[in-house]
Design an enzyme around this catalytic site. Structure first.
Site, PDB file in Angstrom:
ATOM      1  CG  HIS A   8      -6.262   2.112   4.841  1.00  0.00           C
ATOM      2  ND1 HIS A   8      -5.856   3.094   5.707  1.00  0.00           N
ATOM      3  CD2 HIS A   8      -5.237   1.227   4.764  1.00  0.00           C
ATOM      4  CE1 HIS A   8      -4.637   2.813   6.132  1.00  0.00           C
ATOM      5  NE2 HIS A   8      -4.234   1.678   5.574  1.00  0.00           N
ATOM      6  CB  SER A  59       4.175  -1.373  12.693  1.00  0.00           C
ATOM      7  OG  SER A  59       3.683  -0.084  12.964  1.00  0.00           O
ATOM      8  CE  LYS A 112      -0.359   3.495   4.667  1.00  0.00           C
ATOM      9  NZ  LYS A 112      -0.368   3.680   6.102  1.00  0.00           N
ATOM     10  N   GLY A 166       1.115   3.038  10.785  1.00  0.00           N
ATOM     11  CA  GLY A 166       1.742   4.319  10.450  1.00  0.00           C
ATOM     12  C   GLY A 166       2.815   4.771  11.421  1.00  0.00           C
ATOM     13  CD  GLU A 222      -3.253   5.815   6.412  1.00  0.00           C
ATOM     14  OE1 GLU A 222      -3.183   5.828   5.168  1.00  0.00           O
ATOM     15  OE2 GLU A 222      -2.324   5.400   7.135  1.00  0.00           O
ATOM     16  CD  GLU A 251      -4.105  -2.296   7.301  1.00  0.00           C
ATOM     17  OE1 GLU A 251      -3.015  -2.672   6.913  1.00  0.00           O
ATOM     18  OE2 GLU A 251      -4.533  -1.139   7.125  1.00  0.00           O
ATOM     19  CG  ASN A 303      -1.782   1.211   1.334  1.00  0.00           C
ATOM     20  OD1 ASN A 303      -1.903   1.977   0.367  1.00  0.00           O
ATOM     21  ND2 ASN A 303      -2.399   1.415   2.489  1.00  0.00           N
TER      22      ASN A 303
END
Ligand code: PGA
Length: 256
Positions: free
Chosen positions: A95, A213, A11, A171, A97, A165, A9
């Site tokens: 996701h 992570s 991002k 992150g 985010e 997740e 990913n």
């Protein structure tokens, strides 16, 4: 043997198309050699999808979001049909985010249904914001999973991958990566919910990934001790050497 899955990913990175091509080419070299055991799926920003579709060999290509409609007056949106049309086969949905930007389970559910109907494979992210000692995070997790899948017809289940997740592990600001025992608990729990929703046989075939992570040191543990069928990698997917090592670790772990 079912291949393990490693999703990169990217991002909102990298900043230029030129760099994206370099990262993609190097990813193919670093991770492609494990393709007999690991399916790698590269998820770059929308703008690079078409460009990269001819540069990643047999690796999978996916988007990081899509609209809940196929066409129409939705300024700035990209439909699943468009993504499928340019050669991508997957989309990451839900996701954290994006949920943080306001996406609700209901909206995610609409996107999941639209993406499946257009032919895309769905990588559906779910994960609790925090772990409380009383275990309320498990009900948050099941509500999110059930809510996000509420509109998916059963006939599209083969298109579904779930990624666990936990938000606290994702992150730069992450508390820490989850422990493999956290992941094992979550993968078993998510499987149980999926069994309840769809029956044992169809549910057992749905891969469950872990993301948050992930690095080359912890990658194998999530597979061997965490019971994950693969990994969703953020930051380290852009550090090619590490991403190659993560893929190698997953390939090795899949021999167990
Ligand atoms: P991270 O991101 O690997 O950088 O923690 C994972 C994700 O957001 O999918």
């Amino acid at each position: 043997m079912n291949k393990k899955i490693v999703v990169a990913n990217w991002k909102m990175n990298p900043s230029s198309a030129e760099e994206a091509v370099v990262v993609a080419r190097e990813t193919v070299i670093a991770a492609g050699k494990f393709s007999s055991r690991v399916e790698t799926i590269i998820c770059p920003p929308f703008l690079y999808l078409k460009l990269l579709s001819s540069k990643i060999g047999s690796m999978g290509l996916g988007a990081q979001n899509c609209s809940y409609e196929q066409t129409g007056a939705l300024t700035g949106e990209v439909s699943p049909t468009m993504i499928f049309d340019i050669g991508a086969k997957y989309v990451i949905l839900g996701h954290s985010e994006r949920r943080n930007m306001g996406e609700t389970d209901e909206l995610v559910a609409m996107k999941v249904a639209a993406a499946a109907k257009s032919g895309l494979g769905i990588i559906l992210c779910v994960g609790e914001k925090e772990r409380d000692p009383d275990g309320f995070y498990l009900s948050a997790l099941s509500a999110q999973l059930e809510g996000s899948l509420a509109k998916l017809p059963k006939k599209y289940l083969k298109k579904l991958t779930v990624a666990y997740e936990p938000v606290w592990a994702i992150g730069k600001g992450a508390l820490r990566a989850a422990y493999p025992s956290d992941v094992l608990e979550a993968t078993i729990y998510l499987k149980k919910i999926l069994w309840k929703m769809y029956g044992e046989k169809p549910a057992s075939a749905i891969p469950i990934l872990y993301g948050g992570s992930v690095d080359a040191k912890n990658a194998a543990d999530f597979i061997v001790s965490g019971g994950a069928d693969g990994l969703l990698v953020g930051r380290e997917s852009l550090r090619i050497k590490t991403f190659g090592n993560i893929t190698r670790e997953v390939a090795e772990a899949s021999k167990n």
